[in-house]
Design an enzyme around this catalytic site. Sequence first.
Site, PDB file in Angstrom:
ATOM      1  N   CYS A 104     -27.981  30.377   4.620  1.00 11.84           N
ATOM      2  CA  CYS A 104     -26.951  30.681   5.618  1.00 11.84           C
ATOM      3  C   CYS A 104     -26.423  32.069   5.309  1.00 11.84           C
ATOM      4  CB  CYS A 104     -25.832  29.646   5.544  1.00 11.84           C
ATOM      5  SG  CYS A 104     -24.399  30.008   6.597  1.00 11.84           S
TER       6      CYS A 104
ATOM      7  N   CYS B   1     -29.470  35.135  11.076  1.00  8.23           N
ATOM      8  CA  CYS B   1     -29.002  33.745  11.032  1.00  8.23           C
ATOM      9  C   CYS B   1     -30.252  32.901  10.971  1.00  8.23           C
ATOM     10  CB  CYS B   1     -28.171  33.404  12.267  1.00  8.23           C
ATOM     11  SG  CYS B   1     -27.735  31.644  12.400  1.00  8.23           S
TER      12      CYS B   1
END
Length: 269
Positions: free
Chosen positions: A71, A185
């Site tokens: 992440c 992302c």
Amino acid sequence: MRILVFDSGVGGLSVAREIGKALPAAGMDYVADLAVFPYGGLEPGMLIDRVVSLMDEALAVLDPAALVIACNTASTLVLPPLRARFKLPIVGTVPAVKPAAEHSRSRLASVLATPGTVKRDYTRDLIDKFGGDCHFTLVGSMVLAELVERVVSGEPVTDAELLAEIAPCFVEEAGRRTDTVVLACTHYPLVLGRLKALAPWPVEWIDPAPAIARRVATVTAGAGPSRDEGAPRRFFSTGRRPARAMLDAFGFEEGDGLFAGETLKIARG
């Protein structure tokens, strides 16, 4: 050995997929903090405390050879406190600014990320350090990660919805065009085929997952067996259960102890 992959949602499955290719014999566990997805809305201190708390339990029970924070938003904040607290190798995920600057010919590149990643000083520091003369457009999409969650769960998402989120990445300036887009992302590579088809012109899309997988292979070289060496790939989550079709697509089973609340309660063997 076993690897633990952590993300706020299912985006880290793009990283897990590449780790599986690099280390086909390794076991894998996945923890998704679905109760508070996405992380971009959390204050930095709250995000750090939450991830450290979740990893306290997960690492104690799952005994991995390495932890992957799949992440970008979390990695920009939690890697130092995690590395100070835990002794195992910890691999983070940060925007691939350096390879983008190396690959761009037009010297126009974009970083497609969440607002949390875009606003971090960490991201701008990467550009200052590695961007050189390449001009980077930072695009913080509010909803693209959530759209990907819907796609992976089998829910309908229109091309128009996706195009609206990636359109700001494509810049024309003084006869030049953006030629490189960083997928900052881990959710975004899961719909890369659709993003390529919707792009107004061809660009190089930089997915950090293969590089992360290579790093995991390096830091775990020579690692011994983990506690649950023979267990299947397991998916744990907070808040809600993942879609069965998604688990099947990525070769995961529901981990014992999936919960309805906001905290992890992984069953101990």
